[in-house]
Design a protein around this motif. Sequence first.
Motif, mmCIF file in Angstrom:
data_model
loop_
_atom_site.group_PDB
_atom_site.id
_atom_site.type_symbol
_atom_site.label_atom_id
_atom_site.label_comp_id
_atom_site.label_asym_id
_atom_site.label_seq_id
_atom_site.Cartn_x
_atom_site.Cartn_y
_atom_site.Cartn_z
ATOM 1 N N ASP A 168 -36.626 -53.284 -9.152
ATOM 2 C CA ASP A 168 -35.895 -54.485 -8.676
ATOM 3 C C ASP A 168 -37.170 -55.247 -8.360
ATOM 4 O OD1 ASP A 168 -34.693 -56.540 -7.831
ATOM 5 O OD2 ASP A 168 -34.208 -55.703 -5.645
ATOM 6 N N PHE A 169 -37.624 -56.380 -9.477
ATOM 7 C CA PHE A 169 -38.225 -57.523 -9.477
ATOM 8 C C PHE A 169 -37.556 -58.754 -8.760
ATOM 9 C CE2 PHE A 169 -40.380 -54.576 -12.290
ATOM 10 C CZ PHE A 169 -41.694 -54.771 -11.985
ATOM 11 N N SER A 170 -38.064 -59.339 -7.802
ATOM 12 C CA SER A 170 -37.466 -60.488 -7.289
ATOM 13 C C SER A 170 -38.321 -61.252 -6.670
ATOM 14 C CB SER A 170 -36.502 -59.948 -5.953
ATOM 15 O OG SER A 170 -37.176 -59.436 -4.965
ATOM 16 N N LEU A 171 -37.712 -62.639 -6.222
ATOM 17 C CA LEU A 171 -38.545 -63.281 -5.387
ATOM 18 C C LEU A 171 -38.817 -62.562 -3.896
ATOM 19 C CD1 LEU A 171 -36.886 -66.763 -5.910
ATOM 20 C CD2 LEU A 171 -38.604 -65.780 -7.122
ATOM 21 N N PRO A 172 -39.741 -62.734 -3.140
ATOM 22 C CA PRO A 172 -39.893 -62.127 -1.932
ATOM 23 C C PRO A 172 -38.580 -62.246 -1.064
ATOM 24 C CG PRO A 172 -41.837 -63.402 -2.269
ATOM 25 C CD PRO A 172 -40.740 -63.805 -3.436
ATOM 26 N N GLU A 173 -38.446 -61.151 -0.502
ATOM 27 C CA GLU A 173 -36.993 -61.164 0.317
ATOM 28 C C GLU A 173 -37.154 -61.813 1.730
ATOM 29 O OE1 GLU A 173 -35.697 -56.989 0.525
ATOM 30 O OE2 GLU A 173 -34.997 -57.053 -1.158
ATOM 31 N N GLU A 174 -36.744 -62.965 2.045
ATOM 32 C CA GLU A 174 -36.982 -63.652 3.204
ATOM 33 C C GLU A 174 -35.664 -63.721 4.186
ATOM 34 O OE1 GLU A 174 -37.996 -67.398 1.422
ATOM 35 O OE2 GLU A 174 -39.933 -66.742 1.145
ATOM 36 N N SER A 175 -34.458 -63.508 3.875
ATOM 37 C CA SER A 175 -33.355 -63.826 4.622
ATOM 38 C C SER A 175 -32.438 -62.833 3.786
ATOM 39 C CB SER A 175 -32.947 -64.949 4.582
ATOM 40 O OG SER A 175 -31.710 -65.098 5.114
ATOM 41 N N TYR A 176 -31.531 -62.072 4.677
ATOM 42 C CA TYR A 176 -30.660 -61.196 4.245
ATOM 43 C C TYR A 176 -29.132 -61.688 4.564
ATOM 44 C CZ TYR A 176 -34.496 -57.949 3.865
ATOM 45 O OH TYR A 176 -35.795 -57.675 3.560
ATOM 46 N N TYR A 177 -29.065 -63.083 4.819
ATOM 47 C CA TYR A 177 -27.889 -63.500 5.482
ATOM 48 C C TYR A 177 -26.843 -63.698 4.148
ATOM 49 C CZ TYR A 177 -24.910 -66.864 7.649
ATOM 50 O OH TYR A 177 -23.837 -67.363 8.110
ATOM 51 N N ARG A 178 -27.460 -64.695 3.111
ATOM 52 C CA ARG A 178 -26.482 -64.942 2.266
ATOM 53 C C ARG A 178 -26.650 -64.313 0.875
ATOM 54 N NH1 ARG A 178 -21.941 -66.868 4.271
ATOM 55 N NH2 ARG A 178 -22.195 -69.073 5.208
ATOM 56 N N PRO A 179 -25.907 -63.989 0.052
ATOM 57 C CA PRO A 179 -26.344 -63.263 -1.177
ATOM 58 C C PRO A 179 -27.317 -64.061 -1.877
ATOM 59 C CG PRO A 179 -23.745 -63.729 -1.180
ATOM 60 C CD PRO A 179 -24.509 -64.465 0.173
ATOM 61 N N ASP A 180 -28.329 -63.139 -2.480
ATOM 62 C CA ASP A 180 -30.016 -63.958 -2.841
ATOM 63 C C ASP A 180 -29.731 -63.903 -4.273
ATOM 64 O OD1 ASP A 180 -32.444 -64.761 -3.091
ATOM 65 O OD2 ASP A 180 -33.187 -62.794 -2.267
ATOM 66 N N ILE A 181 -28.623 -64.802 -4.798
ATOM 67 C CA ILE A 181 -28.620 -65.157 -6.249
ATOM 68 C C ILE A 181 -29.863 -65.532 -7.118
ATOM 69 C CG2 ILE A 181 -27.308 -66.243 -8.230
ATOM 70 C CD1 ILE A 181 -25.636 -64.588 -6.595
ATOM 71 N N MET A 231 -43.784 -63.087 -6.311
ATOM 72 C CA MET A 231 -42.774 -62.371 -6.698
ATOM 73 C C MET A 231 -43.115 -60.881 -6.067
ATOM 74 S SD MET A 231 -41.777 -62.969 -10.870
ATOM 75 C CE MET A 231 -40.637 -61.856 -10.779
ATOM 76 N N ALA A 232 -42.071 -59.999 -6.088
ATOM 77 C CA ALA A 232 -42.349 -58.761 -5.458
ATOM 78 C C ALA A 232 -41.328 -57.682 -6.024
ATOM 79 C CB ALA A 232 -41.800 -58.743 -3.716
ATOM 80 N N VAL A 233 -41.842 -56.518 -5.882
ATOM 81 C CA VAL A 233 -40.860 -55.338 -6.686
ATOM 82 C C VAL A 233 -40.661 -54.380 -5.489
ATOM 83 C CG1 VAL A 233 -43.146 -54.092 -7.167
ATOM 84 C CG2 VAL A 233 -41.075 -53.887 -8.588
ATOM 85 N N GLY A 234 -39.468 -53.698 -5.889
ATOM 86 C CA GLY A 234 -39.310 -52.257 -5.123
ATOM 87 C C GLY A 234 -38.809 -51.515 -5.944
ATOM 88 N N LYS A 238 -49.614 -48.334 -3.962
ATOM 89 C CA LYS A 238 -49.173 -49.261 -3.158
ATOM 90 C C LYS A 238 -47.986 -49.012 -2.042
ATOM 91 C CE LYS A 238 -51.971 -52.838 -4.581
ATOM 92 N NZ LYS A 238 -52.923 -53.287 -3.937
ATOM 93 N N SER A 239 -47.140 -48.109 -2.447
ATOM 94 C CA SER A 239 -46.098 -47.867 -1.584
ATOM 95 C C SER A 239 -45.529 -46.457 -2.023
ATOM 96 C CB SER A 239 -44.856 -48.639 -1.798
ATOM 97 O OG SER A 239 -43.659 -48.358 -1.511
ATOM 98 N N VAL A 240 -45.213 -45.839 -0.881
ATOM 99 C CA VAL A 240 -44.598 -44.426 -1.146
ATOM 100 C C VAL A 240 -43.290 -44.431 -0.188
ATOM 101 C CG1 VAL A 240 -44.689 -41.832 -0.687
ATOM 102 C CG2 VAL A 240 -46.642 -43.054 -1.351
ATOM 103 N N VAL A 246 -43.368 -54.671 -2.419
ATOM 104 C CA VAL A 246 -44.651 -54.664 -2.863
ATOM 105 C C VAL A 246 -45.231 -56.076 -3.655
ATOM 106 C CG1 VAL A 246 -46.812 -53.541 -4.389
ATOM 107 C CG2 VAL A 246 -44.940 -52.382 -3.129
ATOM 108 N N ALA A 247 -45.944 -56.839 -3.450
ATOM 109 C CA ALA A 247 -46.416 -58.206 -3.795
ATOM 110 C C ALA A 247 -46.843 -57.794 -5.303
ATOM 111 C CB ALA A 247 -47.283 -58.902 -3.228
ATOM 112 N N VAL A 248 -46.605 -58.604 -6.219
ATOM 113 C CA VAL A 248 -47.079 -58.491 -7.589
ATOM 114 C C VAL A 248 -47.756 -59.794 -8.118
ATOM 115 C CG1 VAL A 248 -45.665 -56.687 -8.349
ATOM 116 C CG2 VAL A 248 -44.745 -59.085 -8.800
#
Lengths: 260, 222
Positions: free
Chosen positions: B106-119, B72-75, B157-159, B197-199
């Motif tokens: 925004d916790f999510s699965l890692p972003e791999e593609s931006y082509y389709r809505p990432d439900i 999982m990842a966080v932004g 981890k991120s700025v 950022v990977a969590v």
Amino acid sequence: MRHARIIFDGRELDIDIAADDTITTSEGEVLDVALDSDAITWLPPVKTPGTIFALGINYADHASELAFEPPKEPLIFIKHANCLTGHKQVSYRPDNIDYQHYECELVAVIGKTGKNIKREDALEYVAGYTVCNDFAIRDYLENYYRPNLRVKSRDSLLPMGPWIVDTADIPNANALRLTTTVNGKVTQDGSTKDMIFDVPFVIEYLSKIMTLNPGDMICTGTPHGIVDCQPGDTIVCTIEDICSLETRMVSEQEYYGDKY
Amino acid sequence: MTTNTLVNSKLVCVALNDKAQLAALASTFNEAPYKKPPTQPVLYYKPRNTWNIDGAEIEWAKDFDGNDVPAMAVGASLGVVIGKETCRVSVDEALDHVGGYTIVGDFSLPEESYYRPDIKGKCLDGSAPVGPEIVSAEKIAKPDALSVCININGEQKSVFELANMQLSVAELISIISRIMTLQPGEIIAVGFAGERVAVAKGDKVEASIEGVGTLTNTLGGA
């Protein structure tokens, strides 16, 4: 039984509509008005709208119309309640575009909270069915989260209603004729039997990802037969045994008025 | 659903608003399926089942077989809270419509593609904590001068400096208000560092913006 929300006689009312079209309010008052009366203002039928899921390319013939391979898993996007409007209301066409089309769709309205719902149990979570017109503006498509919010999630571009029919009254939601007319001429004539992913499949799929809640809606996609719509056009989306949803198109300026 | 969320009605997020990320992906975005870089802000909703609060544990997601997902990842983003009805506003008037600011995770699965809505990736229950509070707009003179930091277990981890956003806060409000009328209490997450950022299970995640606060959440599943 059918259920709707209306403004009548200056009052906002939740109503039940019996088989003989008698209208009874939630207070038990019988209204002396015909269903087709212009004295009724129809509101979107879900009182507290939740998340609105919509399926793209969910009919094989529509997929070929758009030059797409039928998907192997559902293509689902989200519209927000700002899009909702009722029966006999208006939707607007943005200025300076070439192609805006309707999409007549069967809508399943969720009535019960659930996660990891099995396909065979899915209809227990459906309060009822209604009809929506999931408008899209093709000019605004971009290949990022496609179909993107600018195409789909605009004010007024999701007419719905006029009413919700109880799930129990529709023995087979996958055998309903679906038609659209523009200014009285039939432009779309299909059947919900041609849906690729049906309501129980989509409920199982979505509820593996997330909890579904009452007031969430699933708009199930549209078959072949989409055409461009212009201000002044009257579009009627009909699904057999559910309802007919009428929408009048207006210009962006007419829709926004002083805010234009 | 969380009943004490700070979000009213709508949480709209802006993806791909980090100039550095857009530059890094420029060649990818000229190829299929994208074919050309985005010309408009790339928007997605975090629907109501995702809304969560400061201090909440974030559920570790399951895959379709019911097993824990591998990653999982966080932004984190500045959350712009709309203060009054916002319909078709110009860039110049946009900030007058802001009621306050907060932080959106925004916790999510890692972003791999931006082509389709990432439900699958973005709509996980409880995956959008918002808080810790809403800071009144008067207290933030220049929202685009803020930066968003993410610390994991106390380590930075991120700025992300919002000056490096492709579209500014005011530009986004103006553009989005021409797609949809925004209502008081609706929130726009205006931009995330391109590198999510990977969590790991059990991680303590702190997202902070000076003058806005620190949003703290812990990953479940440990």
